[in-house]
Design a protein around this motif. Structure first.
Motif, PDB file in Angstrom:
ATOM      1  N   ALA A  33      44.415 -31.800  50.327  1.00  0.00           N
ATOM      2  CA  ALA A  33      44.449 -32.314  51.695  1.00  0.00           C
ATOM      3  C   ALA A  33      44.569 -33.833  51.730  1.00  0.00           C
ATOM      4  O   ALA A  33      45.212 -34.398  52.614  1.00  0.00           O
ATOM      5  N   TYR A  39      47.708 -32.967  58.234  1.00  0.00           N
ATOM      6  CA  TYR A  39      46.715 -31.923  57.973  1.00  0.00           C
ATOM      7  C   TYR A  39      47.250 -30.848  57.042  1.00  0.00           C
ATOM      8  O   TYR A  39      48.454 -30.620  56.956  1.00  0.00           O
ATOM      9  N   LEU A  40      46.331 -30.193  56.389  1.00  0.00           N
ATOM     10  CA  LEU A  40      46.599 -28.971  55.643  1.00  0.00           C
ATOM     11  C   LEU A  40      46.116 -27.848  56.552  1.00  0.00           C
ATOM     12  O   LEU A  40      44.916 -27.714  56.794  1.00  0.00           O
ATOM     13  N   ILE A  77      41.527 -30.450  56.564  1.00  0.00           N
ATOM     14  CA  ILE A  77      41.783 -29.017  56.407  1.00  0.00           C
ATOM     15  C   ILE A  77      41.451 -28.318  57.721  1.00  0.00           C
ATOM     16  O   ILE A  77      40.344 -28.434  58.235  1.00  0.00           O
TER      17      ILE A  77
END
Length: 108
Positions: A33, A39-40, A77
């Motif tokens: 991340a 963002y992931l 995340i």
């Protein structure tokens, strides 16, 4: 991703759809991340029959990030439950239908 960063290329967001990757800390999700600018986003589907079967047989009870939230907390995340829209399937074409939902929610 590391090769991209080494070559001065950057990823804004990474979206995992029906991801057949272990979701536990062995993958160091926080590190992953930290390598994206945005963002992931892990869109998971609790009802995915393929991931449920595969991970039950091959991964001795571990779950894929495509079926459950990533276990590691990191501010970049986002775990997004797409079960209600994706349903009991592992088709990427069906999972892609969740992308407008991410836009609607302001996540992507």
């Amino acid at each position: 991703m590391e090769t991209w960063v080494e070559n001065q290329h950057f990823l804004q967001d990474v979206i995992l759809l029906t991801g057949a990757i272990r979701r536990d800390s062995s993958k160091d999700w926080g590190y992953v991340a930290s390598k994206v600018r945005g963002y992931l986003i892990n869109v998971y589907n609790n009802d995915d029959p393929t991931l449920k079967k595969y991970f039950k047989l091959a991964e001795a009870g571990n779950n894929a990030c495509g079926r459950k939230p990533i276990k590691e907390y990191h501010p970049k995340i986002i775990n997004e439950d797409g079960t209600y829209l994706i349903g009991k399937t592992h088709k990427v074409s069906t999972a892609l239908n969740y992308l407008p939902e991410l836009v609607r929610k302001g996540l992507w």
